[in-house]
Design an enzyme around this catalytic site. Structure first.
Site, short mmCIF file in Angstrom:
data_model
loop_
_atom_site.label_atom_id
_atom_site.label_comp_id
_atom_site.label_asym_id
_atom_site.label_seq_id
_atom_site.Cartn_x
_atom_site.Cartn_y
_atom_site.Cartn_z
N MET A 275 -23.90 35.58 -25.95
CA MET A 275 -25.20 35.08 -26.41
C MET A 275 -25.04 34.13 -27.59
SD MET A 275 -27.55 38.49 -26.14
CE MET A 275 -26.51 39.62 -27.03
N ASP B 27 -31.76 42.64 -13.80
CA ASP B 27 -31.79 41.67 -14.89
C ASP B 27 -31.53 40.27 -14.39
OD1 ASP B 27 -32.40 43.45 -16.80
OD2 ASP B 27 -30.42 43.53 -17.73
N LYS C 87 -34.37 38.98 -18.83
CA LYS C 87 -34.65 38.39 -20.15
C LYS C 87 -33.82 37.13 -20.31
CE LYS C 87 -34.94 42.97 -22.11
NZ LYS C 87 -34.15 43.99 -22.77
O1 LIG Z 1 -34.17 41.47 -30.36
C1 LIG Z 1 -34.02 40.55 -29.54
O2 LIG Z 1 -33.76 40.73 -28.32
C2 LIG Z 1 -34.14 39.15 -30.04
C3 LIG Z 1 -32.89 38.61 -30.64
C4 LIG Z 1 -31.98 38.08 -29.58
C5 LIG Z 1 -30.84 38.75 -29.09
N1 LIG Z 1 -30.27 37.92 -28.19
C6 LIG Z 1 -31.00 36.78 -28.07
C7 LIG Z 1 -32.08 36.87 -28.92
C8 LIG Z 1 -33.11 35.80 -29.07
C9 LIG Z 1 -34.15 35.90 -27.99
O3 LIG Z 1 -34.04 36.67 -27.02
O4 LIG Z 1 -35.11 35.13 -28.11
C10 LIG Z 1 -30.75 35.61 -27.23
C11 LIG Z 1 -30.41 35.96 -25.87
N2 LIG Z 1 -31.03 36.93 -25.14
C12 LIG Z 1 -30.44 36.97 -23.93
C13 LIG Z 1 -29.40 35.99 -23.90
C14 LIG Z 1 -28.49 35.77 -22.77
C15 LIG Z 1 -28.63 34.54 -22.02
O5 LIG Z 1 -29.72 33.99 -21.86
O6 LIG Z 1 -27.56 34.14 -21.60
C16 LIG Z 1 -29.40 35.33 -25.13
C17 LIG Z 1 -28.48 34.23 -25.64
C18 LIG Z 1 -28.76 32.86 -25.41
C19 LIG Z 1 -27.66 32.03 -26.05
O7 LIG Z 1 -26.53 32.01 -25.53
O8 LIG Z 1 -27.92 31.44 -27.12
C20 LIG Z 1 -30.81 37.89 -22.85
C21 LIG Z 1 -30.45 39.30 -23.14
N3 LIG Z 1 -30.47 39.94 -24.36
C22 LIG Z 1 -30.09 41.25 -24.17
C23 LIG Z 1 -29.85 41.44 -22.81
C24 LIG Z 1 -29.47 42.76 -22.21
C25 LIG Z 1 -30.64 43.69 -22.00
O9 LIG Z 1 -31.64 43.60 -22.70
O10 LIG Z 1 -30.53 44.53 -21.11
C26 LIG Z 1 -30.05 40.22 -22.15
C27 LIG Z 1 -29.82 39.84 -20.71
C28 LIG Z 1 -30.80 40.48 -19.85
C29 LIG Z 1 -30.79 39.90 -18.46
O11 LIG Z 1 -29.74 39.68 -17.86
O12 LIG Z 1 -31.89 39.73 -18.00
C30 LIG Z 1 -29.97 42.34 -25.18
C31 LIG Z 1 -29.65 41.91 -26.52
N4 LIG Z 1 -30.42 41.03 -27.22
C32 LIG Z 1 -29.85 40.93 -28.47
C33 LIG Z 1 -28.71 41.76 -28.57
C34 LIG Z 1 -27.86 41.95 -29.79
C35 LIG Z 1 -28.30 43.16 -30.53
C36 LIG Z 1 -27.52 43.42 -31.80
O13 LIG Z 1 -26.30 43.59 -31.74
O14 LIG Z 1 -28.19 43.47 -32.83
C37 LIG Z 1 -28.58 42.38 -27.33
C38 LIG Z 1 -27.57 43.45 -26.94
C39 LIG Z 1 -27.96 44.85 -27.22
O15 LIG Z 1 -29.04 45.12 -27.79
O16 LIG Z 1 -27.17 45.73 -26.85
C40 LIG Z 1 -30.38 40.08 -29.53
C1 LIG Z 2 -26.96 40.15 -23.08
S1 LIG Z 2 -25.36 39.71 -22.83
C2 LIG Z 2 -24.92 40.73 -21.48
C3 LIG Z 2 -23.46 40.99 -21.38
C4 LIG Z 2 -23.07 41.83 -20.19
N1 LIG Z 2 -23.60 43.16 -20.28
C5 LIG Z 2 -21.57 41.88 -19.99
O1 LIG Z 2 -20.98 42.90 -20.15
O2 LIG Z 2 -21.01 40.82 -19.68
C6 LIG Z 2 -25.49 38.13 -22.14
C7 LIG Z 2 -24.35 37.23 -22.49
O3 LIG Z 2 -23.19 37.59 -21.72
C8 LIG Z 2 -22.44 36.43 -21.45
N2 LIG Z 2 -22.34 36.30 -19.98
C9 LIG Z 2 -22.70 37.22 -19.08
N3 LIG Z 2 -22.39 36.80 -17.84
C10 LIG Z 2 -21.83 35.59 -17.97
C11 LIG Z 2 -21.30 34.63 -17.05
N4 LIG Z 2 -21.25 34.85 -15.74
N5 LIG Z 2 -20.82 33.47 -17.55
C12 LIG Z 2 -20.82 33.22 -18.87
N6 LIG Z 2 -21.30 34.10 -19.77
C13 LIG Z 2 -21.78 35.25 -19.34
C14 LIG Z 2 -23.18 35.26 -22.07
O4 LIG Z 2 -22.64 35.08 -23.36
C15 LIG Z 2 -24.58 35.78 -22.17
O5 LIG Z 2 -25.28 35.14 -23.19
#
Ligand SMILES: O=C(O)CCc1c2[nH]c(c1CC(=O)O)Cc1[nH]c(c(CC(=O)O)c1CCC(=O)O)Cc1[nH]c(c(CC(=O)O)c1CCC(=O)O)Cc1[nH]c(c(CCC(=O)O)c1CC(=O)O)C2
Ligand SMILES: C[S@@+](CC[C@H](N)C(=O)[O-])C[C@H]1O[C@@H](n2cnc3c(N)ncnc32)[C@H](O)[C@@H]1O
Length: 749
Positions: free
Chosen positions: A664, A527, A549
């Site tokens: 997030m 990731d 993502k």
């Molecule tokens: O359904 C969606 O993924 C879209 C909604 C959306 C989410 N996060 C989001 C968005 C907007 C977007 O991606 O454009 C927005 C989003 N997606 C992501 C981030 C993290 C970041 O950029 O710091 C953020 C947050 C950005 C911010 O801080 O505003 C990336 C993300 N989402 C997610 C993951 C983990 C994964 O997919 O394995 C990952 C990281 C993957 C990686 O490291 O490459 C998963 C995710 N997305 C989401 C959630 C919450 C789900 C819930 O509790 O209903 C969750 C957690 C879960 O499903 O267990 C929803």
């Molecule tokens: C999709 S979630 C994944 C969380 C991850 N599985 C964990 O246990 O930390 C992504 C979010 O984790 C948080 N995050 C993960 N690593 C981080 C870091 N090194 N510094 C700050 N925030 C972080 C941020 O809020 C980011 O948007």
């Protein structure tokens, strides 16, 4: 409407002729033949800022220079002339309004941009008065049909196996015509159809701009010109590096990448602000594919580069290859476009009195030194704390304080990321196995610039996937064959999948188990929030595949990730799925586990330190503390599409005795903070936002709940950022102000 020699122009062929007929008739028109001959008789003017400063004693002239695909409309009160060059198969179009001297010039390189491009040019020129008469000059676009060998390379279309075969597409009508003819035809056709009155004054293109050597090879007479805004007259011109106005390399790169950026489809590139006479270079994004081209093309010889990257190798300026190399060097040094266009803002330059260009004063968006404190003594993986010096020992309402663990005072969006971001040099180097055979069928890289018309991908995601697919197929095939052989000798079952948490970034926060599995894996799917330092621990024989993502950009959908894991496990590979933090905390680990188990694949989960624990430990924040916080709650700032709005939880979460950790949450924090306050949480509740926690690039902002969203914006924190809200934040030795309230609570325990 087209006019020539003061009269409306028409052809014999029909009332509404095709562009091709019109162009042929115009080229034969005696007045235009004569105009072309007069233009060719004018000595070519060479432009250089140095020459200007030495030779010119008159007030320094002001000009605007345009690259391929760019256009500018200038006001004669601010600019003396406008020009372009390097138009070999492209066509330079100049339109001059004799009433007010407003002048627009474009460097057109494809029939696809003519329609919208002319509208862009005319929007500031005609003042809604379509009856207006305008002078038009067309220069460039020589008779390039003899360059068909190169055209074949340029029209090379990658068509991945599932869509058909690799196809060179060289027999298209365009190829038989060359590039310049269809482009010229489209321009005259569009001028013909528009309501304005266009007086064609110069048509020095195709045969009029071509000379041939004794072997019949064609060369352009001119590939540049400039037009004076006060007279509307044009002169052949050539510009050197010093005279091409600001940001040459970035603008050249922008031309190349614009072909794959859907936001530019059909449009000329925005470059110049007519009102302010500023260069305002609209932002563009580059992808891993461009970096890949740069890294592979740089190794070719100059003559190979010329052949592969130009539509007219024999007609290019002598510095053509050097210019290509300068672009590639830049891309390799700046693989992340966000360093060049922070916050996706245009790059702005103003003229200096000396004729150069500079960024306007005060335009620097980085945060001023006084507002960010550098704590270089504080190691990101250390738990040793130093109390910051407090300006007052009495209780003060908390304002905010930011810390930057890097030595630079710039925002982290412009420093390199510790994570495996979508297009980073680290990622490219690591995943190189995926890209190295991309052109195996032809052994020819796809040219990306200078009058080229590269393949048109629908989106960055498709682009990334297309690049990965052939090699993934190969790998799967190799694994299957290996498995078949082993099966013949006694058989073996599917491989295992390890779902591994890698912690928030600091590699020392890995568990021993994770470390062992990482070092012995065959294939790792990783990731975006897995840090580069963690990936450096991967064994040298392993293959790495990025499936990261970020908000708004998912390089692979969750279903695709499931399928990839399944395919490789079924083929017998030991697959490691690396995730940032803990795989079961907002990591979709549960879903991946579920899916694979249903398909009969064994999944081993190795936990990781979640961002909340890693970051809280690093900052010295106890997530729970007797008498201060008796629970901790991990919240998401986003819910999955169609899920319940996570901010609804604000009602239950507004508990002064609980710690809230928001994952997030960057973009939704303003609304969450408001809701928490609305539901009774004190606006003075301590909070901290931590970007890139536990990595050397960590930055953070301490503030009260009511201010934290604003402070995040002005510090330009980017993702990933974690937000901790609650009284425990004030227990951090880094908390900038002593809070009596919290101290009393702690002392009373
Ligand atoms: O359904 C969606 O993924 C879209 C909604 C959306 C989410 N996060 C989001 C968005 C907007 C977007 O991606 O454009 C927005 C989003 N997606 C992501 C981030 C993290 C970041 O950029 O710091 C953020 C947050 C950005 C911010 O801080 O505003 C990336 C993300 N989402 C997610 C993951 C983990 C994964 O997919 O394995 C990952 C990281 C993957 C990686 O490291 O490459 C998963 C995710 N997305 C989401 C959630 C919450 C789900 C819930 O509790 O209903 C969750 C957690 C879960 O499903 O267990 C929803
Ligand atoms: C999709 S979630 C994944 C969380 C991850 N599985 C964990 O246990 O930390 C992504 C979010 O984790 C948080 N995050 C993960 N690593 C981080 C870091 N090194 N510094 C700050 N925030 C972080 C941020 O809020 C980011 O948007």
């Amino acid at each position: 409407m087209i006019f020539v020699d003061g009269l409306p122009f028409s052809t014999d062929s029909s009332a509404s002729p095709q562009g091709r007929d019109t162009l042929v008739a115009l080229l034969e028109h005696p007045a235009l033949v004569e105009a072309s001959n007069s233009f060719k008789a004018i000595p070519e003017r060479r432009f250089s800022v140095r020459e200007e400063s030495v030779l010119d004693t008159s007030p320094r002239s002001k000009w605007v220079y345009l690259f391929q695909r760019e256009y500018a409309t200038v006001d004669p009160a601010l600019v003396d002339f406008v020009g372009t060059d390097e138009a070999t198969t492209c066509i330079g179009v100049a339109i001059w309004n004799p009433r007010n001297g407003m002048t627009s010039v474009a460097h057109m390189d494809s029939p696809n941009i003519v329609d919208t491009g002319l509208s862009q040019m005319l929007s500031l020129l005609v003042d809604h008065n379509t009856d207006m008469e305008l002078d038009v000059h067309l220069v460039g676009g020589f008779e390039d049909v003899s360059t068909n060998v190169c055209s074949r390379i340029l029209y090379f279309v990658i068509d991945f196996p599932e869509h058909g075969n690799y196809n060179t597409g060289s027999e298209s009508q365009e190829n038989l015509d060359g590039y310049s003819f269809p482009l010229g035809a489209k321009i005259v056709e569009t001028l013909w159809k528009r309501p304005e009155k266009f007086h064609i004054r110069t048509l020095c293109i195709l045969g009029h701009n071509t000379r041939r050597d004794p072997e019949g090879n064609a060369y352009p007479n001119f590939n540049g010109f400039m037009i004076g805004t006060s007279t509307g007259s044009i002169t052949p011109a050539i510009f050197d590096k010093t005279s091409r106005c600001p940001d040459e390399v970035v603008r050249r790169i922008r031309v190349s990448v614009s072909y794959e950026d859907s936001s530019w489809k059909g449009k000329l590139l925005e470059t110049y602000d007519t009102q302010t006479d500023h260069f305002k270079i609209a932002p563009c994004c580059w992808t891993l594919q461009q970096l890949h081209f740069a890294l592979s093309l740089q190794h070719y010889s100059d003559s190979e580069i010329l052949l592969m990257c130009s539509t007219s190798p024999s007609a290019e300026n002598p510095d053509f290859v050097e210019n290509m190399r300068r672009q590639w060097d830049y891309l390799i040094k700046h693989p992340d476009w966000r360093e060049t266009f922070p916050m996706k803002q245009p790059r702005i330059f103003e003229r200096t009195a000396e004729g150069g260009w500079r960024k306007p004063q005060g335009a620097d968006t980085s945060i001023s030194r006084s507002r960010i404190q550098s704590l270089s003594a504080f190691s990101s993986s250390s738990t040793h704390f130093r109390k910051p010096h407090s300006s007052s020992s009495s209780f003060n309402p908390i304002s905010s304080l930011r810390f930057n663990f890097t030595s630079s005072n710039s925002s982290s969006s412009s420093s390199s990321s510790p994570f495996t971001e979508k297009a980073s040099i680290e990622r490219y180097q690591r995943d190189h196995w995926l890209y190295k055979n991309q052109h195996s069928e032809s052994d020819q890289p796809v040219p990306t610039t200078c009058c080229s018309l590269p393949p048109d991908f629908d989106s960055l995601r498709e682009n990334d996937i297309a690049l990965q697919l052939p090699e993934l197929r190969n790998l799967l095939q190799v694994l299957r064959e290996k498995r078949q052989t082993e099966g013949d000798r006694g058989g073996c079952g599917p491989g295992n999948v390890f779902l591994v948490g890698t912690g928030p970034g600091d590699p020392e926060l890995l568990t021993m188990k994770a470390y062992r599995v990482i070092q012995t894996a065959d294939l790792l799917l990783y990731d975006r929030l897995v840090s580069n330092d963690v990936l450096d621990l991967v064994g040298s024989g392993a293959r790495l595949l990025y499936v990261g993502k970020t908000a708004g950009y998912h390089s692979r959908t969750q279903e695709e990730i499931h399928e990839l894991l399944l395919s490789f496990a079924e083929a017998g590979a030991n697959v490691v799925r690396l995730k940032g933090g803990d795989p079961l905390v907002f990591g979709r680990g549960g879903e991946e586990m579920d899916f694979l188990r249903q398909q009969g694949i064994e999944v081993n989960v190795i936990p990781g330190i979640t961002a909340a624990s890693g970051i809280a430990a690093n900052l010295g924040i106890p997530l729970t503390h007797r008498g201060v916080a008796n629970s901790v709650r991990f919240l998401t700032g986003h819910s999955r599409k169609g899920g319940t709005d996570p901010l609804f939880v604000a009602e239950n979460a507004a508990d002064p005795d609980s710690t809230l950790v928001v994952y997030m949450g960057l973009s939704t924090l303003p609304s969450l903070a408001q809701k928490l306050v609305h539901h009774g949480l004190s606006p003075n509740t301590p909070a901290v936002a931590v970007e890139r926690g536990t990595t050397p690039q960590q930055r953070m902002v301490f503030a009260e709940l009511k201010d934290v969203a604003d402070e995040i914006v002005s510090a330009e924190l980017v993702s990933p950022t974690l937000i901790i809200i609650g009284k425990v934040v004030a227990l951090s030795p880094l908390w900038p102000y002593a809070s009596k309230e919290v101290s009393c609570l702690v002392e009373a325990l």
